[in-house]
Write an enzyme that holds these catalytic residues in place. Sequence first.
Site, PDB file in Angstrom:
ATOM      1  N   ASP A 128       4.103 -12.149  -5.713  1.00  0.00           N
ATOM      2  CA  ASP A 128       3.553 -11.768  -4.413  1.00  0.00           C
ATOM      3  C   ASP A 128       4.342 -12.402  -3.278  1.00  0.00           C
ATOM      4  OD1 ASP A 128       1.864 -10.384  -2.793  1.00  0.00           O
ATOM      5  OD2 ASP A 128       0.034 -11.375  -3.432  1.00  0.00           O
TER       6      ASP A 128
ATOM      7  N   ALA B 145       0.819  -1.206   0.000  1.00  0.00           N
ATOM      8  CA  ALA B 145       0.000   0.000   0.000  1.00  0.00           C
ATOM      9  C   ALA B 145       0.856   1.260   0.000  1.00  0.00           C
ATOM     10  CB  ALA B 145      -0.931  -0.006   1.214  1.00  0.00           C
TER      11      ALA B 145
ATOM     12  N   LYS C  73       0.519 -17.162   0.351  1.00  0.00           N
ATOM     13  CA  LYS C  73       1.883 -16.634   0.528  1.00  0.00           C
ATOM     14  C   LYS C  73       2.045 -15.959   1.885  1.00  0.00           C
ATOM     15  CE  LYS C  73       0.434 -12.279  -0.239  1.00  0.00           C
ATOM     16  NZ  LYS C  73       0.599 -11.053   0.576  1.00  0.00           N
TER      17      LYS C  73
END
Length: 350
Positions: A243, A139, A190
């Site tokens: 990711d 983010a 993950k």
Amino acid sequence: MASSVKISVLGCGFGAALSALWQSNGHSVTAWTKFQAEVDAIKRDGENTRVLPGIKLSPEINFTASISEIKDSEILVFAVPSEFIRETALAAAEFVGEKTIIVSAGKGFERVTQKRLSEVLVEVYPRNQIAVLTGPCHAEEVGKGVPTTVVCASKWKEAAFCVQENLQSETFRIYLSDDVKGCELGGALKNAIALCCGIVRGMGLGDNALAALMTRGLAEITRLSAACGAQWQTFTGLSGMGDLIITCTSELSRNGRAGKLIGEGMAAEAAVAKTGTVEGYYTAKTALELADKYKVNLPIIEQLCKILFEGERPEKALKTLMNRPVKCEKEEYWTCEFCETNTDKGDICG
């Protein structure tokens, strides 16, 4: 750039970063949180100092605690923690039109049902087209306009093309995929491996151990996901390897920070409480339950669950992993000459 569309984002953590990105690209953006105090603080400070300090949020973004203000949105993005996905979807339902494209930007499972987030959204919005937006994106960096690549997966081509056309920008590149299940499972699972990598750091182990965990962790993610019906090739891409890399190597990862505390000796529950939302904590348990359902071997995640929920010491879990019976590296979708020529040893792969 595509023409301006009305976008509503539910959640003001990662959602605030997405809102900043899309508003800067000329879209009309409403960002909702159920906490009025959070809205007031953002409007006062011009940023969300609690979760995104330093990321400036334009006053042109309509921050609100009134969910009715999402009405008439062309694209509705869910960026709330997985545990709140159904609650939020139900609260928003009466204000969502049938032509609104629903986008899931979260990563996790609904705890009670073990359903992927898009499955929950399909149940709440059976008449809407739904897409998943996932991949390696912190983010903080999205909010700063750092170049980022993600993947949009949907069984509705129209929805996928709409998301790509309208939400892509010079700093936010979107690829497309038809493997919704694989993209979601990669993004969720993950987090458990990232917790393991944090534990390794907390134990003071080196890069060899981290590389081993990431590589064998990806093997476990792919093995389980393929058993669930995902395409194994998906895990070589952004929602798999991409990711995993970002979450396992970055100091920005909450999973990594919580794991580091555990590796340093803090009890798992206390480490999670201190860190905040740690999706990998509950994801590990869900993964092990799915593994039992589909008869899949997940030795790393099995040991992680013993650390998280049974009080196992990381040192003992590590010793157990390193002393497992010898194996080939092969997975079911590989061919392996060792197993084909050494039949007296049985199948030693996996």
